[in-house]
Design an enzyme around this catalytic site. Structure first.
Site, short mmCIF file in Angstrom:
data_model
loop_
_atom_site.label_atom_id
_atom_site.label_comp_id
_atom_site.label_asym_id
_atom_site.label_seq_id
_atom_site.Cartn_x
_atom_site.Cartn_y
_atom_site.Cartn_z
N ASN A 1 0.88 -1.17 0.00
CA ASN A 1 0.00 0.00 0.00
C ASN A 1 0.92 1.22 0.00
O ASN A 1 1.51 1.54 1.02
CB ASN A 1 -0.89 -0.04 1.26
CG ASN A 1 -1.70 1.23 1.42
OD1 ASN A 1 -1.78 2.05 0.50
ND2 ASN A 1 -2.30 1.41 2.59
N TRP A 2 1.02 1.84 -1.16
CA TRP A 2 1.98 2.94 -1.29
C TRP A 2 1.50 4.22 -0.61
O TRP A 2 2.25 5.14 -0.41
CB TRP A 2 2.25 3.22 -2.77
CG TRP A 2 3.11 2.20 -3.44
CD1 TRP A 2 3.48 0.97 -2.97
CD2 TRP A 2 3.74 2.33 -4.72
NE1 TRP A 2 4.28 0.33 -3.87
CE2 TRP A 2 4.45 1.13 -4.97
CE3 TRP A 2 3.75 3.32 -5.71
CZ2 TRP A 2 5.18 0.93 -6.13
CZ3 TRP A 2 4.47 3.11 -6.87
CH2 TRP A 2 5.19 1.93 -7.07
N LYS A 3 0.20 4.30 -0.33
CA LYS A 3 -0.38 5.51 0.28
C LYS A 3 -0.10 6.72 -0.62
O LYS A 3 -0.05 6.56 -1.83
CB LYS A 3 0.14 5.70 1.70
CG LYS A 3 -0.01 4.41 2.52
CD LYS A 3 0.13 4.60 3.99
CE LYS A 3 -0.07 3.25 4.68
NZ LYS A 3 -0.11 3.36 6.13
N HIS B 1 -9.55 1.59 4.08
CA HIS B 1 -8.35 1.69 4.91
C HIS B 1 -8.62 2.64 6.06
O HIS B 1 -9.36 3.62 5.90
CB HIS B 1 -7.17 2.20 4.05
CG HIS B 1 -5.87 2.11 4.78
ND1 HIS B 1 -5.47 3.06 5.69
CD2 HIS B 1 -4.88 1.18 4.75
CE1 HIS B 1 -4.29 2.71 6.19
NE2 HIS B 1 -3.92 1.57 5.63
N GLU C 1 -6.98 4.97 7.27
CA GLU C 1 -6.67 6.38 6.99
C GLU C 1 -7.81 7.03 6.21
O GLU C 1 -8.10 8.22 6.38
CB GLU C 1 -5.35 6.47 6.21
CG GLU C 1 -4.16 6.20 7.14
CD GLU C 1 -2.96 5.55 6.46
OE1 GLU C 1 -2.87 5.57 5.23
OE2 GLU C 1 -2.12 5.00 7.21
N GLU D 1 -5.92 -4.75 10.09
CA GLU D 1 -4.86 -3.80 10.41
C GLU D 1 -5.20 -3.03 11.69
O GLU D 1 -5.96 -2.06 11.66
CB GLU D 1 -4.71 -2.78 9.27
CG GLU D 1 -4.35 -3.40 7.94
CD GLU D 1 -3.71 -2.37 7.02
OE1 GLU D 1 -2.59 -2.62 6.58
OE2 GLU D 1 -4.32 -1.32 6.75
N GLY E 1 2.15 2.16 10.70
CA GLY E 1 3.15 3.21 10.58
C GLY E 1 3.83 3.57 11.89
O GLY E 1 4.51 4.58 12.00
N SER F 1 2.92 -2.25 10.23
CA SER F 1 4.36 -2.34 10.50
C SER F 1 4.97 -3.71 10.16
O SER F 1 5.90 -4.15 10.83
CB SER F 1 4.66 -1.97 11.95
OG SER F 1 4.29 -0.62 12.20
N GLY G 1 2.72 -1.23 4.23
CA GLY G 1 2.85 0.19 3.90
C GLY G 1 4.30 0.58 3.70
O GLY G 1 4.88 0.37 2.62
N GLY G 2 4.91 1.11 4.74
CA GLY G 2 6.28 1.64 4.65
C GLY G 2 7.28 0.72 3.98
O GLY G 2 8.05 1.16 3.10
P1 PGA Z 1 2.60 0.16 7.59
O1 PGA Z 1 1.19 0.42 6.87
O2 PGA Z 1 3.10 -1.15 7.07
O3 PGA Z 1 3.46 1.32 7.20
O4 PGA Z 1 2.31 0.10 9.07
C1 PGA Z 1 0.29 -0.61 6.65
C2 PGA Z 1 -0.98 -0.06 6.03
O5 PGA Z 1 -1.44 1.01 6.46
O6 PGA Z 1 -1.56 -0.69 5.12
#
Ligand code: PGA
Length: 256
Positions: free
Chosen positions: A10-12, A95, A97, A167, A173, A213, A234-235
Site C-alpha cells: 500500500n503505497w499511500k 483503509h 486512513e 490492520e 506506521g 508495520s 505500507g512503509g
Molecule cells: P505500515 O502500513 O506497514 O506502514 O504500518 C500498513 C498499512 O497502512 O496498510
C-alpha cells in the site's frame, strides 16, 4: 485446495509517476515468484505507468480507493470502470486512513465493496481497532461489526474472492507490530465471522491479511499463522525489503 498467500503493498500518498516506474523496476526482480500473489496498490495517477512498468512480470497493480457510483458529478473521485478499463484487478477499500481523514464509514465501505464486485475487481477490505478499543477488550466485537456491515448483501461467491486486511490502527506506521498471537487471534475471529455469514466453504477460501508495520523480520512468523494469508504492507513496500517480505521463508500452503 489451498489458499494462496497474497502480499500487497500500500503505497499511500507516496511516489510520483516517475518514482513509481523506478521503484517497480527495482523491485521487479526481487518479488519475482509464483508462490505468492504480489499486488502493488498505488496512487491513482501512478496506475497507468505502474501497469506499463510491471508488464510481463508477476506484479499486479491495484488501486488504493475508488468511488461507489458509476460516473457523474463527483469531483476528484475515480470510478470502477476507470480502473477496469486499464486492467486494475484489486482495490483497497476502507483503509483506516480513509475512515479517519476522509470520513469513510462502514456503510460507504459496503457500497464500495459491492461496486467493486459488480465490476469484477477484488476488494481488499480493511478492518482494525483503535488502541482504546483493544485496551477496553472490545476488539473482536468491533471487527465483527466492521466485517458484517462491509459484507452486507455480498453473495457467497463474491465473498470467496474477497481479501480482508486486518490492520490494528495502533500498529500502522508506528513500528509497533501486533504480536503474532494478537494477529492470529483476530484473523481467526474474522474467519469465524465469515463462516457464520457464508458457511465453512467461504471461510476456508477467503484470504485474510495482516497489516501494520510488517517488516522483513516479522513477515515469516506472521504469514505462517494458520489464519494469516499474507500481508498489507505500507512503509516497507517502498523499499527493497519488500522483496524479502514477499519471499518470506517457508511459503505457507494450507491444505483443506
Ligand atoms: P505500515 O502500513 O506497514 O506502514 O504500518 C500498513 C498499512 O497502512 O496498510
Amino acid at each position: 485446495m489451498a489458499r494462496k498467500t497474497i502480499v500487497a503493498g500500500n503505497w499511500k500518498m507516496n511516489m510520483t509517476p516517475s518514482q513509481a516506474v523506478e521503484l517497480i523496476n527495482t523491485l521487479k526482480p526481487l518479488v519475482a515468484t509464483d508462490a505468492v500473489d504480489v499486488v502493488f496498490c498505488v496512487p491513482a495517477i501512478d496506475i497507468i505507468p505502474a501497469l506499463e512498468a510491471a508488464k510481463g512480470s508477476n506484479i499486479q497493480i491495484g488501486a488504493e480507493n475508488m468511488y461507489y457510483e458509476e460516473s457523474g458529478a463527483y469531483t476528484g473521485e475515480i470510478s470502477p470502470a476507470m480502473l477496469t478499463d486499464v486492467g486494475v484487478k484489486y482495490v483497497i477499500i476502507g483503509h483506516s486512513e480513509r475512515r479517519e481523514y476522509f470520513a469513510e464509514t462502514d456503510e460507504t465501505v459496503n457500497k464500495k465493496v459491492l461496486k467493486a464486485f459488480e465490476h469484477g475487481i477484488t476488494p481488499i477490505v480493511c478492518c482494525g481497532e483503535t488502541l482504546t478499543q483493544r485496551e477496553q477488550g472490545v476488539t473482536i466485537d468491533f471487527i465483527r461489526q466492521q466485517i458484517k456491515i462491509a459484507f452486507l448483501n455480498v453473495t457467497e461467491d463474491q465473498a470467496k474472492k474477497a481479501v480482508i486486511a486486518y490492520e490494528p490502527i495502533w500498529a500502522i506506521g508506528t513500528g509497533k507490530v501486533a504480536t503474532t498471537e494478537q494477529a492470529q487471534e483476530v484473523c481467526a475471529a474474522i474467519r469465524e465471522c465469515i463462516a457464520e455469514l457464508y458457511g465453512d466453504d467461504a471461510a476456508e477460501v477467503i484470504r485474510i491479511q495482516y497489516g501494520g508495520s510488517v517488516s522483513a523480520s516479522s513477515a515469516a512468523e506472521l504469514f505462517s499463522q494458520k489464519d494469516i494469508d499474507g500481508g498489507l504492507v505500507g512503509g516497507a513496500a517502498l523499499k527493497p525489503d519488500f522483496g524479502k517480505i514477499v519471499n518470506y521463508k517457508d511459503f505457507k500452503v494450507v491444505e483443506y
